[in-house]
Design a protein around this motif. Structure first.
Motif: not given
Length: 201
Positions: A78, A111, A113
């Motif tokens: 992330n 996620s 990102s």
């Protein structure tokens, strides 16, 4: 003659200083970013999945015979990664599929990102069927840069490209993309491109 000599020396000094400043600009690392110089540095991203990274060299992954994707479903990447115009070359992943979810790529699951300026060159992802596993219980998700993206703020894929091949055999559900296997992507710039050959059996 003296005047010409002084001017020549002055110009030489100015040119040298210009080269020094240009070199310094090229190696400047943005605040908050961790530089990635080697394949080992790239591999170490998995040790801090929420970090911000920037490539400072071309990265040759041929030293890894079978790359392990960065980020898993219960522990996704992330952070942010900026390829900075450099290449990630010779990604190699060769696996037999296992029961359940298989997330295969340079990054496995990401996620909320950001992937920017990532260029994967000559990547190879080959997933073969494990005959001892019931294929009806196998889901395969694969992408050269990232297999799956999740999250509420979306994942940004900006100015990215990939070349190489993805070959998949088996599985009841197969989700494959040259850049990203599956997921919600925000801000996927049109200059992002894919030239990966995909073959699914």
């Amino acid at each position: 003659m003296k005047t010409k000599r002084i001017i020549s020396v002055f110009l030489a000094v100015v040119m040298c200083l210009g080269m020094v400043f240009a070199a310094d600009a090229e190696t400047q690392i943005p605040d908050g970013y961790t530089p990635v110089y080697t394949a080992e540095d790239l591999d170490n991203i998995r040790n801090n999945l929420s970090g911000k990274y920037i490539l400072m060299n071309d990265i040759d992954l041929s030293v890894y015979e079978n790359w392990e994707p960065i980020g898993k479903e219960d522990d996704p990447f992330n952070g942010e990664i900026d390829g900075n115009g450099f290449l990630i070359k010779n990604l190699k992943i060769s696996k037999t599929t296992s029961t359940g979810q298989n997330y295969i790529g340079l990054f496995g699951v990401a996620s909320d990102s950001s992937f920017k300026n990532i260029i994967v060159e000559n990547g190879s992802i080959i997933l073969s069927e494990d005959e001892s596993v019931d294929p009806s219980n196998v889901t395969i998700t694969a992408g050269m840069i990232v297999a799956k993206t999740v999250g509420y703020d979306f994942t940004k894929v900006v100015r990215c490209s990939a070349t190489g091949k993805i070959e998949v055999t088996g599985g009841s559900v197969v989700l494959v993309g040259g850049l990203v296997g599956v997921g919600v992507i925000d801000n996927c710039i049109l200059s992002s491109s894919n030239y990966a050959d995909i073959n699914i059996n």
